[in-house]
Design a protein around this motif. Structure first.
Motif, PDB file in Angstrom:
ATOM      1  N   ILE A 178       0.905  -1.019   0.076  1.00 22.68           N
ATOM      2  CA  ILE A 178      -0.028  -0.246  -0.058  1.00 22.68           C
ATOM      3  C   ILE A 178       1.267   0.997   0.277  1.00 22.68           C
ATOM      4  O   ILE A 178       1.576   1.164   0.979  1.00 22.68           O
ATOM      5  N   ILE A 179       1.028   2.125  -1.231  1.00 25.40           N
ATOM      6  CA  ILE A 179       1.057   3.519  -0.992  1.00 25.40           C
ATOM      7  C   ILE A 179       0.709   4.457  -0.150  1.00 25.40           C
ATOM      8  O   ILE A 179      -0.913   4.759  -1.250  1.00 25.40           O
ATOM      9  N   GLU A 180       1.211   5.201   0.376  1.00 22.14           N
ATOM     10  CA  GLU A 180       0.212   6.589   0.904  1.00 22.14           C
ATOM     11  C   GLU A 180       0.516   7.539   0.096  1.00 22.14           C
ATOM     12  O   GLU A 180       1.271   7.927   0.041  1.00 22.14           O
ATOM     13  N   GLY A 181      -0.955   8.165  -0.192  1.00 24.39           N
ATOM     14  CA  GLY A 181      -0.487   9.228  -0.976  1.00 24.39           C
ATOM     15  C   GLY A 181      -1.285  10.468  -0.180  1.00 24.39           C
ATOM     16  O   GLY A 181      -2.096  10.928   0.879  1.00 24.39           O
ATOM     17  N   PRO A 182      -1.054  12.048  -0.763  1.00 24.14           N
ATOM     18  CA  PRO A 182      -2.102  12.943  -0.422  1.00 24.14           C
ATOM     19  C   PRO A 182      -3.909  13.292  -0.580  1.00 24.14           C
ATOM     20  O   PRO A 182      -4.144  11.851  -1.107  1.00 24.14           O
ATOM     21  N   ASP A 183      -4.388  13.428  -0.043  1.00 28.61           N
ATOM     22  CA  ASP A 183      -6.053  13.504   0.515  1.00 28.61           C
ATOM     23  C   ASP A 183      -6.455  12.458   0.938  1.00 28.61           C
ATOM     24  O   ASP A 183      -7.531  12.038   0.658  1.00 28.61           O
ATOM     25  N   ASP A 184      -5.657  11.932   1.663  1.00 29.54           N
ATOM     26  CA  ASP A 184      -6.049  10.274   2.411  1.00 29.54           C
ATOM     27  C   ASP A 184      -6.132   9.222   1.291  1.00 29.54           C
ATOM     28  O   ASP A 184      -7.525   8.537   1.559  1.00 29.54           O
ATOM     29  N   ILE A 225     -11.450  -3.348  -9.040  1.00 24.28           N
ATOM     30  CA  ILE A 225     -11.092  -2.560  -8.122  1.00 24.28           C
ATOM     31  C   ILE A 225     -10.342  -1.672  -8.868  1.00 24.28           C
ATOM     32  O   ILE A 225     -11.309  -0.548  -7.806  1.00 24.28           O
ATOM     33  N   ALA A 226     -10.139  -0.890  -9.613  1.00 22.54           N
ATOM     34  CA  ALA A 226      -9.498   0.284 -10.524  1.00 22.54           C
ATOM     35  C   ALA A 226     -10.873   0.617 -10.480  1.00 22.54           C
ATOM     36  O   ALA A 226     -11.194   2.400 -10.630  1.00 22.54           O
ATOM     37  N   ALA A 227     -12.225   0.316 -10.923  1.00 25.53           N
ATOM     38  CA  ALA A 227     -13.528   0.899 -11.191  1.00 25.53           C
ATOM     39  C   ALA A 227     -14.608   1.238 -10.975  1.00 25.53           C
ATOM     40  O   ALA A 227     -14.630   2.426  -9.857  1.00 25.53           O
ATOM     41  N   ASP A 228     -13.633   0.181  -9.155  1.00 22.85           N
ATOM     42  CA  ASP A 228     -15.104   0.648  -8.152  1.00 22.85           C
ATOM     43  C   ASP A 228     -14.719   1.457  -7.214  1.00 22.85           C
ATOM     44  O   ASP A 228     -15.003   2.060  -6.438  1.00 22.85           O
ATOM     45  N   ASP A 229     -13.230   0.748  -7.000  1.00 21.41           N
ATOM     46  CA  ASP A 229     -12.417   2.101  -6.050  1.00 21.41           C
ATOM     47  C   ASP A 229     -11.608   2.977  -6.224  1.00 21.41           C
ATOM     48  O   ASP A 229     -10.624   3.732  -5.261  1.00 21.41           O
ATOM     49  N   HIS A 280      -8.452  -3.827   2.663  1.00 17.99           N
ATOM     50  CA  HIS A 280      -9.462  -5.031   2.601  1.00 17.99           C
ATOM     51  C   HIS A 280      -8.606  -5.508   0.474  1.00 17.99           C
ATOM     52  O   HIS A 280      -9.645  -6.776   0.116  1.00 17.99           O
ATOM     53  N   ARG A 281      -9.151  -4.910   0.279  1.00 24.98           N
ATOM     54  CA  ARG A 281      -8.123  -4.831  -1.487  1.00 24.98           C
ATOM     55  C   ARG A 281      -7.099  -5.745  -1.848  1.00 24.98           C
ATOM     56  O   ARG A 281      -7.201  -6.184  -2.884  1.00 24.98           O
ATOM     57  N   LEU A 282      -6.235  -4.976  -0.911  1.00 25.57           N
ATOM     58  CA  LEU A 282      -4.920  -5.824  -1.145  1.00 25.57           C
ATOM     59  C   LEU A 282      -5.222  -7.506  -0.837  1.00 25.57           C
ATOM     60  O   LEU A 282      -4.467  -8.058  -1.087  1.00 25.57           O
ATOM     61  N   ARG A 283      -5.645  -7.596   0.441  1.00 26.63           N
ATOM     62  CA  ARG A 283      -6.276  -9.070   0.617  1.00 26.63           C
ATOM     63  C   ARG A 283      -6.327  -9.820  -0.261  1.00 26.63           C
ATOM     64  O   ARG A 283      -6.216 -10.856  -0.507  1.00 26.63           O
TER      65      ARG A 283
END
Length: 465
Positions: free
Chosen positions: A285-291, A315-319, A344-347
């Motif tokens: 998981i890469i943490e980015g700006p704006d949470d 996943i790209a489409a939904d989240d 959750h998506r990573l799991r």
């Protein structure tokens, strides 16, 4: 086209003789299919690895309907379809065209543009060079002279962290957070950039607004030099002595095109930083700006099933933001998920068989196609690599510690398995070469492309045939 330039010294590893090319390159494309042992192969260029959900869905449909139900990821962030039938070319082209993956059929094989995959997604990005990549692709696809480039010529756009700058670009631009020629000033993402050609350590400082045009103009300089040499060179490193490109010669070509360029004799970013590759290639998981979060996953040996690919797309489409990015380490990045959905998506992706943990033994292991897909391969290297991973060793046997600059195979060196001496898809920089021979596998450390260490024979985990 730019005006002809005077010959300049060749920038090439010492002792390497340039080849003489008497034909065009045979690199496959989306329209020029390659005949392999397992059917035809199509390589779809994806500049900067960018894919919309619609485009990703089209690739999945093509693999399902026309191919072997898998997608392969390349070391340039492109996608390959294998197991294609002899007569599927027109249908494949239609699918890709409808999805916007063929903006120019005459230019489709030369759209080789690498860009830092995490640009704009984390807290450490000095510039979103992916904007430059999109503009460069547009310029390429509307430039008639650019069609003379080979399918192997590579543009690299690094966001300043050093993760793709050392991946063998013919024209490499490394973003700077400020600066730029005094006459132009920084006007693009994050300021200006340092431009390098081939292996020349010197650079040219370019204003941000000029970066895409400068990259194309540098490629035009290469074509001029290659034509004058009569060598038929496909890449900058192949130019013969007396015709090689150096920064000072390219500067003349840029100025002729109206692009200001400041000569930098010693580019401080030319050196490879080993940790940069490890940081950007690591899954998780890469943490980015704006949470927001991005998910980075790897495909074992760069091969995905259509089911895995469709899960990533969903996943790209939904989240996510409706896009995916393919990486040069044969991975996929899904940008801009809400923080609440990321874990959750990573799991979910891990359960589907993708690599999500940087401690995974699959991290930084790659292989050529091997048998049965490639008739030149001596063995099924992918099965052998999988057996080695199952046994807990990334390569068949350990090299002496004195031969390893990072003190052992488990200290982060990429390991690449090859079925023959062509070593297709091998990494750049320092890596462990696992080569199948008639006597078994030979393992050596390659410190650069020109000077591998002497091979050390070790037993193969499975007999070659």
């Amino acid at each position: 086209m730019l005006a002809a330039m005077p010959p300049s010294p060749s920038i090439r590893p010492q002792g390497a003789e340039p080849p003489i090319r008497d034909r065009g390159d045979a690199c496959p494309g989306a329209l020029r299919l390659h005949s392999a042992a397992d059917g035809h192969l199509a390589r779809v260029r994806l500049p900067a690895g960018n894919l919309t959900v619609r485009q990703a869905t089209a690739l999945a449909d093509a693999a399902d309907l026309l191919g072997d139900g898998h997608l392969s990821l390349t070391s340039r962030g492109n996608a390959e379809l294998r197991g294609l039938a002899d007569d599927c070319g027109a249908r494949l082209a239609g699918l890709l065209r409808d999805a916007g993956l063929l903006p120019s059929e005459r230019h489709e094989r030369i759209r080789n543009i690498l860009a830092s995959p995490l640009a704009g997604l984390d807290h450490h990005t000095p510039a979103d060079v992916r904007l430059w990549a999109r503009e460069l692709d547009t310029l390429l696809c509307t430039n008639e002279s650019a069609t003379a480039l080979s399918g192997r010529f590579l543009f690299v756009l690094d966001d300043g962290r050093g993760d793709v700058a050392a991946l063998g670009g013919d024209v490499t631009l490394v973003a700077e957070s400020g600066g730029g020629p005094a006459s132009g000033g920084p006007a693009g993402p994050g300021g200006g950039a340092l431009l390098r050609v081939g292996d020349d350590p010197a650079a040219l400082r370019i204003a941000g607004a000029d970066v895409p045009r400068a990259a194309l103009a540098a490629a035009a300089c290469f074509l001029t030099s290659a034509g004058a040499s009569g060598s038929g060179a496909w890449r900058v490193r192949e130019l013969p002595d007396g015709y090689g490109l150096a920064a000072h010669a390219v500067a003349d070509g840029l100025r002729a095109a109206g692009i200001a360029a400041e000569y930098v004799a010693d580019d401080p970013r030319a050196a490879v930083i080993e940790s940069a590759y490890a940081d950007s290639s690591a899954p998780g998981i890469i943490e980015g700006p704006d949470d927001r979060r991005a998910l980075s996953v790897l495909a074992p040996l760069g091969r995905l099933t259509v089911a895995q690919w469709r899960l990533l797309t969903a996943i790209a489409a939904d989240d996510g933001s409706g896009e995916l990015r393919l990486t040069p380490w044969r991975g996929i990045v899904i940008p801009k998920l809400p923080a609440t959905a990321a874990a959750h998506r990573l799991r979910e992706l891990a359960a589907a068989g993708l690599i999500t943990d940087p401690a995974s033994p699959w991290h930084r292991i790659s292989a050529c196609t091997g048998r049965p897909g490639c008739a030149k391969s001596r063995t099924d290297v992918r099965a052998d690599a999988a057996a080695a991973v199952a046994q807990g060793t990334p390569a068949p046997g350990e090299l002496p510690v004195k031969d390893l600059p990072l003190q052992g195979l488990h200290k982060g060196l990429p390991v690449h398995w090859s079925g023959c001496e062509r070593r297709c898809g091998h990494p750049h920089g320092t890596w462990v070469d696992v080569l199948a021979t008639a006597e078994g596998y030979r393992t050596s450390v390659v410190r650069d492309e020109a000077h591998p260490t002497a091979p050390a024979p070790v037993p193969a985990p499975h007999p070659t045939s």
